[in-house]
Design an enzyme around this catalytic site. Structure first.
Site, PDB file in Angstrom:
ATOM      1  N   PRO A 287      -8.062   0.164   1.246  1.00 16.05           N
ATOM      2  CA  PRO A 287      -8.454  -0.696   0.586  1.00 16.05           C
ATOM      3  C   PRO A 287      -9.140  -2.580   1.175  1.00 16.05           C
ATOM      4  CG  PRO A 287      -7.072  -1.069  -0.303  1.00 16.05           C
ATOM      5  CD  PRO A 287      -6.423   0.398   0.985  1.00 16.05           C
ATOM      6  N   HIS A 291      -4.486  -4.983  -3.387  1.00 14.79           N
ATOM      7  CA  HIS A 291      -3.831  -4.745  -4.450  1.00 14.79           C
ATOM      8  C   HIS A 291      -5.064  -4.033  -5.652  1.00 14.79           C
ATOM      9  CE1 HIS A 291      -2.745  -7.527  -8.408  1.00 14.79           C
ATOM     10  NE2 HIS A 291      -3.631  -6.688  -8.512  1.00 14.79           N
ATOM     11  N   HIS A 293      -7.992  -2.553  -7.184  1.00 15.85           N
ATOM     12  CA  HIS A 293      -8.561  -2.795  -7.996  1.00 15.85           C
ATOM     13  C   HIS A 293      -9.673  -1.439  -7.910  1.00 15.85           C
ATOM     14  CE1 HIS A 293      -9.253  -3.392  -3.692  1.00 15.85           C
ATOM     15  NE2 HIS A 293     -10.888  -2.672  -3.734  1.00 15.85           N
TER      16      HIS A 293
END
Length: 355
Positions: A287, A291, A293
């Site tokens: 990503p 975090h 998502h």
């Protein structure tokens, strides 16, 4: 979301000086620019902020199509029929010396969070009828070398990350990041930023999440709908951390995202009047920030560069693997990686991808 009728007096770009073009994509009408701002302190001393400015031409809006429903104004000259462009107000058409040198006639803020500012810009502008913005921009200021590397043209290769590579190199690297690196994400989760943009929230600290528009989307062109679900659980960094226990949360993300797209943006699914099948949900590996998502696109939005093999993993496929008992930390995952990225130097410190 700033609209065409909102204030267009933003001075965020005042003083921006182009240093070089980092990358550009003619097909997607986008460019990544490296620039700088010279800042003057009260004592007269100066400093320089590096900045990355990401430009993307906007898509045709519903307002544009509506205008085509009315007859175009035309005149006849020498037997030929010509269509005239809408006339701008005098205050927009006649600019003073300073404004004439500006690239954009008007700039409007969309939002700001940490080092990121999102903007809309018009190449021409009429106060009485602004029309659609011509350019969507993201300004990163101050920009770190990591930002500059990320948005620079670079050679890309396919990497196959084994469980051993992840455990020995990648996981410790992710764990070394300071919380400040994703403070902008915490700002959203804590309602310090973008609170008025929240589309849905489940506040549970373990299984909850928040859905907000991705600020790379203009928030009005439904065919290019782009929203994100960001989980509240700060222990989840990527799909590598997911287990069977998270299936319920992931299914809820998919269900609520589909409802949001249907109820707030009238995006229908397989059957008219129903939401099922109206969005494509996927996770990136790796990503852009660590975090967990979920990216959510309109199902018809197939040209988005982030929805490609070598990065995107369909949420339904991930859930199916978890139901089958697959340990995501024990999978070999293939992905496209730029050789300028920090992860490349972590995986191949000697520059040799064969090791």
């Amino acid at each position: 979301m700033a609209s065409a009728s909102s204030s267009t007096s933003s001075g965020v770009l005042d003083g921006f000086k182009l240093i070089r073009i980092l990358d550009q994509d003619p097909k997607h009408k986008s460019a990544n620019l490296l620039g700088e701002f010279t800042c003057t302190a009260q004592d007269g001393s100066t400093s320089v902020d590096q900045a990355v400015l990401i430009l993307e031409k906007t898509h045709f809006s519903e307002q544009f199509y509506s205008r085509l429903e009315a007859p175009t104004r035309a005149s006849t000259s020498g037997g030929e029929r010509t269509t005239k462009a809408p006339k701008l107000d005098a205050d927009a058409a006649v600019l003073d010396g300073a404004e004439r040198d500006a690239v954009f006639a008007a700039v409007s803020d969309l939002g700001q969070n940490d080092v990121y500012t999102w903007l809309l810009a018009w190449l021409q502008h009429s106060a009485s009828d602004p029309g659609d913005a011509d350019v969507k921009m993201t300004l990163i200021r101050p920009a770190t070398q990591t930002h500059i590397d990320k948005y620079s043209a670079q050679r890309r290769v396919m990497v196959y990350e084994t469980p051993e590579m992840y455990a020995r190199k990648v996981q410790p690297w992710i764990a070394s990041f300071p919380p400040s690196r994703i403070q902008w994400v915490y700002n959203i989760l804590e309602h310090k930023k973008e609170a008025d943009s929240i589309l849905f929230e489940d506040p549970d600290p373990e299984t909850g999440f928040i859905i907000v528009p991705d600020l790379k989307w203009d928030q009005k062109t439904t065919s290019s709908l782009y929203i994100q679900a960001i989980v509240h659980n700060r222990q989840l960094t990527s799909l590598r951390d997911l287990t069977k226990d998270h299936i319920g949360m992931l299914q809820n993300i998919k269900d609520q995202a589909s409802k949001v797209a249907f109820e707030k943006f009238s995006l229908a699914g397989v059957q008219e009047g129903k939401p099922d099948g109206n969005v494509r949900c996927f996770l990136h590996y790796h990503p852009s920030y660590y975090h967990l998502h979920v990216h959510i696109l309109a199902a018809s939005f197939t040209s988005h560069p982030g929805a490609v093999v070598g990065q995107a993993h369909l949420l339904d496929d991930v859930m199916d693997l978890l139901r089958l008992g697959v340990d995501m930390k024990q999978r070999t995952l293939g992905y496209s990686l730029g050789t300028n990225s920090k992860l490349w130097s972590v995986l191949y410190p000697d520059g040799d991808s064969s090791t």
